[in-house]
Write an enzyme that holds these catalytic residues in place. Sequence first.
Site: not given
Length: 293
Positions: A52, A96, A119
């Site tokens: 990412k 994460q 997200d």
Amino acid sequence: MTLLDGKLLSENIKSELSAEVDLIRARGGKIPHLAAVLVGESPASQVYVQSKIRSCEQVGFKSSLIQREADISEAELLEIVRGLNEDPDVDGFIVQLPLPKHIDEERITLAIDHRKDVDGFHPINFGRMAQGLPAFLPATPYGIMEMLRRYNIETAGKHCVVVGRSNIVGTPISILLSRKGYPGDCTVTLTHSRTRDLPAEVRRADIVVAAIGIPEFVKGDWIKEGAVVIDVGINRIADATKKTGTRLVGDVEFSTVAPHCSHITPVPGGVGLMTVAALMMNTLKACNRTIYP
Ligand code: L34
């Protein structure tokens, strides 16, 4: 049989984003800034988060990586989330997953400002998605939709069978594919561990989305001729012939499934890379205030 090439598509998406950044820079606008919080030492999470951050560099986004040991307290992590919520330079951020067991993932997700939730995991974004309102779509389902769109795969009236009902893949992709429009207008069956005669359900599918987290779970004789198969699984299994001693496989037994498909995603090189590309698209939307003006 056509491979749905996540590497190619994600590179295309990243060049489009990079062109957008050039335009933003030319007009003196704000450069998108993604922050990622990584807790602990999980090698898989490290690979995904690095990918990412590297993608941000590729497209010209600003990025920040916040790394903490696995023994960080929930209160400390909530403090980091609060700081990112309030930082006007950060357009979007992710924490994460998975998190260490002593931290409540739901509490962390709820603490993220939904306007920065690139997200798409916050219940506000999930609820808005389900109602067809503008929302940050969860990255993996968004990546799958983009893959279907960019390969012009017909979806209207098709029977789609989703295997797995997680909050981050199975449930949202079943909602998105049943929504009006393209890609969408599918008739969706959402299956799970309590489904009776799963192979029979999957045999009815024009489109299969496998997101159950079990290596090579879906077998070739479950697949209708000409079906489109989207393999969301990323599983590391032992393989003595590799120098790492492991190999990546999906939730689909590729060698037996692929011969029956019109299209199939490879693992690696499929949905995983689209997840990262989708996160980049969400970050641009956050910066441009496309979803929440
Ligand atoms: N908060 N947690 C949060 N957001 C996410 O969107 C994720 N996810 C999942 C795990 N936890 C998360 C990811 O980023 C899964 N995921 C992810 C991201 C990237 C890749 C796979 C999963 C990926 O790049 N896969 C490569 C192979 C990488 C490797 O060698 O392991 C591929 O080609 O599929």
